[in-house]
Design a protein around this motif. Structure first.
Motif, PDB file in Angstrom:
ATOM      1  N   ALA A  49       0.837  -1.200   0.000  1.00 34.12           N
ATOM      2  CA  ALA A  49       0.000   0.000   0.000  1.00 34.12           C
ATOM      3  C   ALA A  49       0.874   1.253   0.000  1.00 34.12           C
ATOM      4  O   ALA A  49       0.615   2.206  -0.741  1.00 34.12           O
ATOM      5  CB  ALA A  49      -0.926  -0.009   1.210  1.00 34.12           C
ATOM      6  N   ALA A  50       1.933   1.248   0.819  1.00 35.67           N
ATOM      7  CA  ALA A  50       2.820   2.403   0.883  1.00 35.67           C
ATOM      8  C   ALA A  50       3.547   2.617  -0.440  1.00 35.67           C
ATOM      9  O   ALA A  50       3.762   3.755  -0.867  1.00 35.67           O
ATOM     10  CB  ALA A  50       3.822   2.226   2.020  1.00 35.67           C
ATOM     11  N   ALA A  51       3.916   1.512  -1.103  1.00 32.08           N
ATOM     12  CA  ALA A  51       4.608   1.622  -2.389  1.00 32.08           C
ATOM     13  C   ALA A  51       3.721   2.248  -3.450  1.00 32.08           C
ATOM     14  O   ALA A  51       4.227   2.798  -4.443  1.00 32.08           O
ATOM     15  CB  ALA A  51       5.087   0.247  -2.843  1.00 32.08           C
ATOM     16  N   ASN A  52       2.408   2.167  -3.264  1.00 33.95           N
ATOM     17  CA  ASN A  52       1.454   2.774  -4.201  1.00 33.95           C
ATOM     18  C   ASN A  52       0.888   4.085  -3.664  1.00 33.95           C
ATOM     19  O   ASN A  52      -0.150   4.551  -4.147  1.00 33.95           O
ATOM     20  CB  ASN A  52       0.315   1.786  -4.492  1.00 33.95           C
TER      21      ASN A  52
ATOM     22  N   GLY B 174      -0.666   4.623  -1.077  1.00 38.99           N
ATOM     23  CA  GLY B 174      -2.043   4.398  -0.656  1.00 38.99           C
ATOM     24  C   GLY B 174      -2.166   4.010   0.796  1.00 38.99           C
ATOM     25  O   GLY B 174      -1.307   4.309   1.627  1.00 38.99           O
ATOM     26  N   TYR B 175      -3.236   3.281   1.098  1.00 35.16           N
ATOM     27  CA  TYR B 175      -3.535   2.893   2.467  1.00 35.16           C
ATOM     28  C   TYR B 175      -4.388   1.632   2.448  1.00 35.16           C
ATOM     29  O   TYR B 175      -4.809   1.164   1.376  1.00 35.16           O
ATOM     30  CB  TYR B 175      -4.270   4.025   3.190  1.00 35.16           C
ATOM     31  N   THR B 176      -4.637   1.058   3.619  1.00 36.94           N
ATOM     32  CA  THR B 176      -5.430  -0.160   3.729  1.00 36.94           C
ATOM     33  C   THR B 176      -6.687   0.108   4.562  1.00 36.94           C
ATOM     34  O   THR B 176      -6.756   1.068   5.329  1.00 36.94           O
ATOM     35  CB  THR B 176      -4.632  -1.294   4.392  1.00 36.94           C
ATOM     36  N   SER B 177      -7.676  -0.764   4.391  1.00 33.97           N
ATOM     37  CA  SER B 177      -8.894  -0.657   5.196  1.00 33.97           C
ATOM     38  C   SER B 177      -9.462  -2.051   5.418  1.00 33.97           C
ATOM     39  O   SER B 177      -9.249  -2.965   4.617  1.00 33.97           O
ATOM     40  CB  SER B 177      -9.931   0.230   4.499  1.00 33.97           C
ATOM     41  N   GLU B 178     -10.177  -2.202   6.537  1.00 36.38           N
ATOM     42  CA  GLU B 178     -10.883  -3.443   6.852  1.00 36.38           C
ATOM     43  C   GLU B 178     -12.342  -3.121   7.155  1.00 36.38           C
ATOM     44  O   GLU B 178     -12.662  -2.032   7.609  1.00 36.38           O
ATOM     45  CB  GLU B 178     -10.256  -4.139   8.060  1.00 36.38           C
ATOM     46  N   GLY B 179     -13.206  -4.088   6.904  1.00 41.21           N
ATOM     47  CA  GLY B 179     -14.617  -3.888   7.205  1.00 41.21           C
ATOM     48  C   GLY B 179     -15.406  -5.155   6.951  1.00 41.21           C
ATOM     49  O   GLY B 179     -14.988  -6.014   6.165  1.00 41.21           O
ATOM     50  N   PRO B 180     -16.560  -5.315   7.595  1.00 39.72           N
ATOM     51  CA  PRO B 180     -17.362  -6.537   7.447  1.00 39.72           C
ATOM     52  C   PRO B 180     -17.914  -6.732   6.043  1.00 39.72           C
ATOM     53  O   PRO B 180     -18.313  -7.837   5.691  1.00 39.72           O
ATOM     54  CB  PRO B 180     -18.489  -6.340   8.465  1.00 39.72           C
ATOM     55  N   GLY B 181     -17.948  -5.667   5.237  1.00 32.81           N
ATOM     56  CA  GLY B 181     -18.458  -5.784   3.878  1.00 32.81           C
ATOM     57  C   GLY B 181     -17.384  -5.926   2.824  1.00 32.81           C
ATOM     58  O   GLY B 181     -17.690  -5.940   1.624  1.00 32.81           O
ATOM     59  N   HIS B 182     -16.124  -6.059   3.250  1.00 32.39           N
ATOM     60  CA  HIS B 182     -15.032  -6.162   2.283  1.00 32.39           C
ATOM     61  C   HIS B 182     -15.026  -7.532   1.601  1.00 32.39           C
ATOM     62  O   HIS B 182     -15.199  -8.565   2.255  1.00 32.39           O
ATOM     63  CB  HIS B 182     -13.684  -5.950   2.970  1.00 32.39           C
ATOM     64  N   GLY B 183     -14.819  -7.531   0.294  1.00 31.18           N
ATOM     65  CA  GLY B 183     -14.784  -8.772  -0.462  1.00 31.18           C
ATOM     66  C   GLY B 183     -13.510  -8.915  -1.256  1.00 31.18           C
ATOM     67  O   GLY B 183     -12.715  -7.969  -1.387  1.00 31.18           O
ATOM     68  N   LEU B 184     -13.312 -10.108  -1.806  1.00 34.88           N
ATOM     69  CA  LEU B 184     -12.135 -10.368  -2.621  1.00 34.88           C
ATOM     70  C   LEU B 184     -12.216  -9.666  -3.967  1.00 34.88           C
ATOM     71  O   LEU B 184     -11.195  -9.317  -4.557  1.00 34.88           O
ATOM     72  CB  LEU B 184     -11.973 -11.875  -2.837  1.00 34.88           C
TER      73      LEU B 184
ATOM     74  N   ASP C 256      -5.865   7.750  -4.776  1.00 30.28           N
ATOM     75  CA  ASP C 256      -7.155   8.298  -5.172  1.00 30.28           C
ATOM     76  C   ASP C 256      -8.323   7.566  -4.530  1.00 30.28           C
ATOM     77  O   ASP C 256      -9.467   7.722  -4.950  1.00 30.28           O
ATOM     78  CB  ASP C 256      -7.298   8.253  -6.698  1.00 30.28           C
ATOM     79  N   ARG C 257      -8.022   6.697  -3.540  1.00 31.12           N
ATOM     80  CA  ARG C 257      -9.004   5.952  -2.751  1.00 31.12           C
ATOM     81  C   ARG C 257      -9.605   4.768  -3.501  1.00 31.12           C
ATOM     82  O   ARG C 257     -10.485   4.081  -2.986  1.00 31.12           O
ATOM     83  CB  ARG C 257     -10.147   6.872  -2.252  1.00 31.12           C
TER      84      ARG C 257
END
Length: 284
Positions: free
Chosen positions: A51-54, A56-66, A151-152
């Motif tokens: 994520a840092a190399a791009n 960007g950032y990371t996120s977690e959540g109950p609705g996250h999918g592959l 850009d999220r």
């Protein structure tokens, strides 16, 4: 200075890759570009680094999918609308599903699995497939982490799994959808980071006429669906080669409404291991 045997083993593996693989670049083969790990343990630490190399950032959540959208797999050979909606929901909201796993190794492949686990899997904390059925008796923890760019936008979904009984990382891979060169059919790509490279699997989707989903990673020529080993070098140089590993994943809904998965792995045409999952939705 005396070098550790494992370091010598890793150096020999990288040298063998350089001698026996195809040399390309990230610009010429963008479909092979993916996250890698450091020189030692893989685990799950690569997610934040990528994520840092791009930027960007990371996120977690109950609705996250592959997959951000199962419908994005639509192509000239696959209609996502023919797949049971519960299977599509699993891919789009994976974090809201509970996994139960059973494993069975082929008797003549089991010694190879023990050797692979001792030399690589346990040391690297990556691809530590259960060697005995009771290894998964306490269940498995499953986490989905989305990786966003500056850009999220979601640029990949990391699926991180650990055995509850031992704490070992069994699975640490990045999921996304890629269309291979010259193809009109998108595939699911899974990247398993390794020290200074990765193991990548491209899975071709198909249906069975009864709502089930088949994912095939067959043997074949370079540039088509299948398994690849990639060594990342400086200045965007890649060494890549096909690996004679074939996989078939069949997802279907049983009479109780649970999603079931039969996953078979072969080396050439030799059966190696079979995995069976029961997937149950836990989030509304």
């Amino acid at each position: 200075m005396i070098m550790r045997p494992t370091a010598l083993f890793d150096m020999f593996g990288r040298l063998l890759m350089r001698l026996t693989s195809r040399r390309t670049t990230e610009d010429r083969s963008p479909w092979l570009v993916g996250p890698s790990a450091g020189r030692e343990v893989v685990g799950h630490g690569w997610v934040e680094h990528w994520a840092a190399a791009n930027d960007g950032y990371t996120s977690e959540g109950p609705g996250h999918g592959l997959l951000a959208s199962f419908a994005a797999l639509a192509g000239d050979a696959f209609d996502p609308g023919e797949v049971d909606p519960r299977i599509a929901d699993f891919y789009e909201r994976t974090a809201g599903w509970r996994l139960d796993l059973w494993s069975q190794w082929s008797p003549y492949a089991w010694p190879f699995g023990v050797l692979l686990s001792a030399l690589l899997s346990k040391r690297l904390q990556q691809l530590s497939l259960p060697l005995r059925p009771l290894d998964v008796s306490y269940g498995m923890d499953s986490t989905v982490v989305h990786v966003h760019d500056k850009d999220r936008a979601v640029i990949g979904a990391a699926w991180l799994r650990n055995l509850r009984k031992t704490g070992l990382t069994t699975y640490s891979g990045l999921y996304g959808i890629h269309t291979l060169p010259g193809s009109a059919q998108p595939s699911i790509r899974v990247v398993f980071p390794l020290p200074l490279g990765s193991f990548q699997v491209f899975l071709r989707p198909s249906t069975d006429g009864s709502g089930g989903l088949h994912l095939h990673s067959p043997l074949g020529r370079f540039g088509t669906d299948g398994a690849y080993l990639v060594l990342q070098r400086r200045n965007g140089v890649l060494n890549a080669r096909r690996i004679p590993i074939a996989e078939h994943i069949h997802l279907f809904v049983d009479a109780d409404g649970d999603v079931r998965t039969d996953h078979s792995v072969r080396l050439w045409h030799i059966p190696v291991v079979r995995l069976h999952y029961r997937l149950r939705a836990t989030a509304v």
